[in-house]
Structure formats: C-alpha cells, structure tokens
Design an enzyme around this catalytic site. Structure first.
Site, PDB file in Angstrom:
ATOM      1  CE  LYS A 142      -4.134   4.369 -12.536  1.00  0.00           C
ATOM      2  NZ  LYS A 142      -4.089   2.528 -12.985  1.00  0.00           N
ATOM      3  CG  ASP A 167      -9.605   0.719 -12.782  1.00  0.00           C
ATOM      4  OD1 ASP A 167      -8.505   0.742 -11.688  1.00  0.00           O
ATOM      5  OD2 ASP A 167     -10.636   1.120 -12.574  1.00  0.00           O
ATOM      6  CD  GLU A 197      -9.526   1.476  -6.855  1.00  0.00           C
ATOM      7  OE1 GLU A 197     -10.277   1.619  -7.506  1.00  0.00           O
ATOM      8  OE2 GLU A 197      -8.253   1.598  -7.064  1.00  0.00           O
TER       9      GLU A 197
HETATM   10  O1  LIG Z   1       1.529  -1.666 -12.062  1.00  0.00           O
HETATM   11  C1  LIG Z   1       2.363  -0.478 -12.332  1.00  0.00           C
HETATM   12  C2  LIG Z   1       2.514   0.550 -11.379  1.00  0.00           C
HETATM   13  S1  LIG Z   1       1.569   0.409  -9.704  1.00  0.00           S
HETATM   14  C3  LIG Z   1      -0.121   0.084 -10.094  1.00  0.00           C
HETATM   15  C4  LIG Z   1      -0.636   1.166 -10.950  1.00  0.00           C
HETATM   16  N1  LIG Z   1      -1.926   1.649 -10.605  1.00  0.00           N
HETATM   17  C5  LIG Z   1      -2.105   2.870  -9.941  1.00  0.00           C
HETATM   18  O2  LIG Z   1      -1.081   3.587  -9.817  1.00  0.00           O
HETATM   19  C6  LIG Z   1      -3.585   3.137  -9.379  1.00  0.00           C
HETATM   20  C7  LIG Z   1      -3.649   4.070  -8.306  1.00  0.00           C
HETATM   21  C8  LIG Z   1      -4.684   4.490  -7.942  1.00  0.00           C
HETATM   22  C9  LIG Z   1      -4.866   5.600  -6.813  1.00  0.00           C
HETATM   23  C10 LIG Z   1      -3.944   5.879  -5.855  1.00  0.00           C
HETATM   24  C11 LIG Z   1      -4.065   6.667  -4.976  1.00  0.00           C
HETATM   25  C12 LIG Z   1      -5.018   7.582  -5.067  1.00  0.00           C
HETATM   26  F1  LIG Z   1      -5.188   8.600  -3.958  1.00  0.00           F
HETATM   27  C13 LIG Z   1      -6.041   7.558  -5.999  1.00  0.00           C
HETATM   28  C14 LIG Z   1      -6.026   6.484  -6.890  1.00  0.00           C
HETATM   29  C15 LIG Z   1      -6.043   3.816  -8.038  1.00  0.00           C
HETATM   30  C16 LIG Z   1      -6.037   2.559  -8.786  1.00  0.00           C
HETATM   31  O3  LIG Z   1      -7.074   2.005  -9.160  1.00  0.00           O
HETATM   32  C17 LIG Z   1      -4.801   2.521  -9.536  1.00  0.00           C
HETATM   33  O4  LIG Z   1      -4.728   1.608 -10.543  1.00  0.00           O
HETATM   34  C18 LIG Z   1       3.115  -0.659 -13.624  1.00  0.00           C
HETATM   35  C19 LIG Z   1       3.789   0.410 -13.713  1.00  0.00           C
HETATM   36  C20 LIG Z   1       4.644   0.571 -14.977  1.00  0.00           C
HETATM   37  C21 LIG Z   1       4.814  -0.540 -15.950  1.00  0.00           C
HETATM   38  O5  LIG Z   1       5.270  -0.515 -17.158  1.00  0.00           O
HETATM   39  C22 LIG Z   1       3.627  -1.564 -15.648  1.00  0.00           C
HETATM   40  O6  LIG Z   1       3.604  -2.701 -16.522  1.00  0.00           O
HETATM   41  C23 LIG Z   1       2.921  -1.739 -14.610  1.00  0.00           C
HETATM   42 MG   LIG Z   2      -6.649   0.837 -11.062  1.00  0.00          MG
END
Ligand SMILES: O=C(CSCCNC(=O)c1cc(-c2ccc(F)cc2)cc(O)c1O)c1ccc(O)c(O)c1
Ligand SMILES: [Mg+2]
Length: 212
Positions: A142, A167, A197
């Site tokens: 984020k 998102d 979600e």
């Molecule tokens: O994909 C990534 C990192 S991992 C997924 C990120 N998503 C989240 O962090 C994410 C987190 C939560 C969430 C988790 C715990 C809670 F308590 C509350 C909410 C919900 C979501 O819907 C999410 O999407 C990436 C990084 C760097 C790059 O440069 C790249 O290209 C990709």
């Molecule tokens: Mg997400």
C-alpha cells in the site's frame, strides 16, 4: 506448508482443471470457511468484474499478483487477444500463482513478472512491447501505490481514458494514494465502498480515469 500452499492444494483438490470460475469459487470458499487470505475476494471482485466489463481492456497491468486470484478473475472476462501482465515481488507467491493460473488453464493469457514493480515499470515499453495500458489494477504494497502510479505517468504508460483501479483504500488503507488521485487534477476518481475480503469489515476500490 505455507497458507498459500494450503490454498493451492485446496484448489487442486476441489476445483476443476481449466475452469477459472471453479478456481475462484474454491479460493473464496477457503477464504470464508478455513483461512483468511489477501485476495481481492468475491465481494470486491464483483465490482472489479463490472469495471473490467465496462472497460474491456486490450492491454492491462496488475501490480501484486499474490496467488493469482485477481489475474484469473480479470482474464476470464477478456478475449484471447487481450494482453495481461502481472507483477509480483515475492518469488514464493509467484510460484504459487503460476500453478494456480496453470490449473485455471490461463497460463497462455497471463504474462507473469517476478520483480520489484519499480524496476519493471520503466522496462515495460521496450522489454514487454507495451505502448499504453487500457486498464491497471493496483493491489501490492500500500505504501508504494503513489510511487508506482507516478512511475506509470512518467513512463508514458497511461493514455486519456486509462482506468486505474486500486484495492484496499480503507483496509489496510492507502490514504496518500487516495489523496493523490483525488486532488492532483490528472484523474476523474471515484470511491466504491465494499467489504474487506472474507469479512464484514469495510473496504473499497478507487477507480481513477486518467485525463491524459
Ligand atoms: O505483491 C506484493 C506484496 S504482497 C501483496 C500486497 N497486498 C497486501 O499487502 C494486502 C494486505 C492486506 C491486509 C493484510 C493484513 C491486514 F491485517 C489487513 C489487510 C489486504 C490486501 O487486500 C492486500 O492486498 C508486491 C510488492 C512489491 C512490488 O513491487 C510488487 O510488484 C508486488
Ligand atoms: Mg488487496
């Protein structure tokens, strides 16, 4: 076994190979009934579906593949001719996504890139033969949403009318991003409230149309 491996195993044992809708249903069932996971999910997913159908993108970028759920969700609505690129930072997640996408039968329709988005975005035109994107889905870390939408702008990857969907505007939240797209003057931006979600908590998607 990681949570992501448990989800993949559940899909392989409960969904039908080559049937994207059954893969999505299995991931969602697991998310609601067994273990929460950070997929966009079925509730926000319906809003994303609507945006995809309205936009009918020929070229699309996703930042944040995770397990491949939203890549499958989107590409299942696109024609064979569409070009869909998805970027994931974490190699373990990318490997799970690769198997999930293959199980859904969409491996020929999705170009997976395992890298930091900051490194990839400047390469997209030359290395991946992209002109501009019709649609972008932002769902990675984020705190890099703003960095990356600005990179898309400065690398001339957006055009008048490009639809950028993000998102987690509420949960975990992307306040700097919401502020940027709503006040910088380059986008017509709308917030679409929904549920987090696999939860009754609140969340939502921001839809921002680039003014060019
Ligand atoms: O994909 C990534 C990192 S991992 C997924 C990120 N998503 C989240 O962090 C994410 C987190 C939560 C969430 C988790 C715990 C809670 F308590 C509350 C909410 C919900 C979501 O819907 C999410 O999407 C990436 C990084 C760097 C790059 O440069 C790249 O290209 C990709
Ligand atoms: Mg997400």
């Amino acid at each position: 076994m990681s949570k992501e491996q448990r989800v993949l195993r559940y899909v392989q044992q409960n969904a039908s190979r080559g049937d994207p809708d059954s893969v999505l249903a299995a991931v969602d069932k697991f998310g609601w009934e067994t273990e929460w996971a950070m997929n966009v999910g079925d509730v926000k997913g319906l809003i994303l579906d609507r945006f995809v159908k309205e936009t009918a993108p020929q070229t699309m970028l996703e930042l944040g593949t995770y397990m491949g759920y939203s890549a499958i969700r989107v590409v299942r609505l696109l024609p064979e001719t569409a070009k869909f690129l998805t970027v994931e930072f974490n190699p373990e997640n990318a490997a799970i996504a690769n198997e999930m996408i293959a199980f859904a039968g969409l491996q020929n329709r999705i170009i997976q890139i395992t890298s930091d988005s900051a490194d990839v975005i400047p390469q997209l035109k030359k290395k991946y033969d992209v002109d501009t994107f019709d649609m972008v889905f932002i769902d990675h870390w984020k705190d890099v949403y703003v960095r990356d939408i600005k990179l898309l702008e400065t690398n001339n990857l957006l055009r008048k009318g490009t639809v950028v969907v993000a998102d987690n505007i509420i949960n975990p939240g992307a306040p700097e991003y919401a502020d940027y797209v709503r006040t910088c003057g380059k986008y017509d931006s709308t917030f679409h409230e929904s549920n987090f979600e696999y939860s009754d908590d609140i969340d939502g998607l921001e839809k921002s149309v680039y003014r060019g």
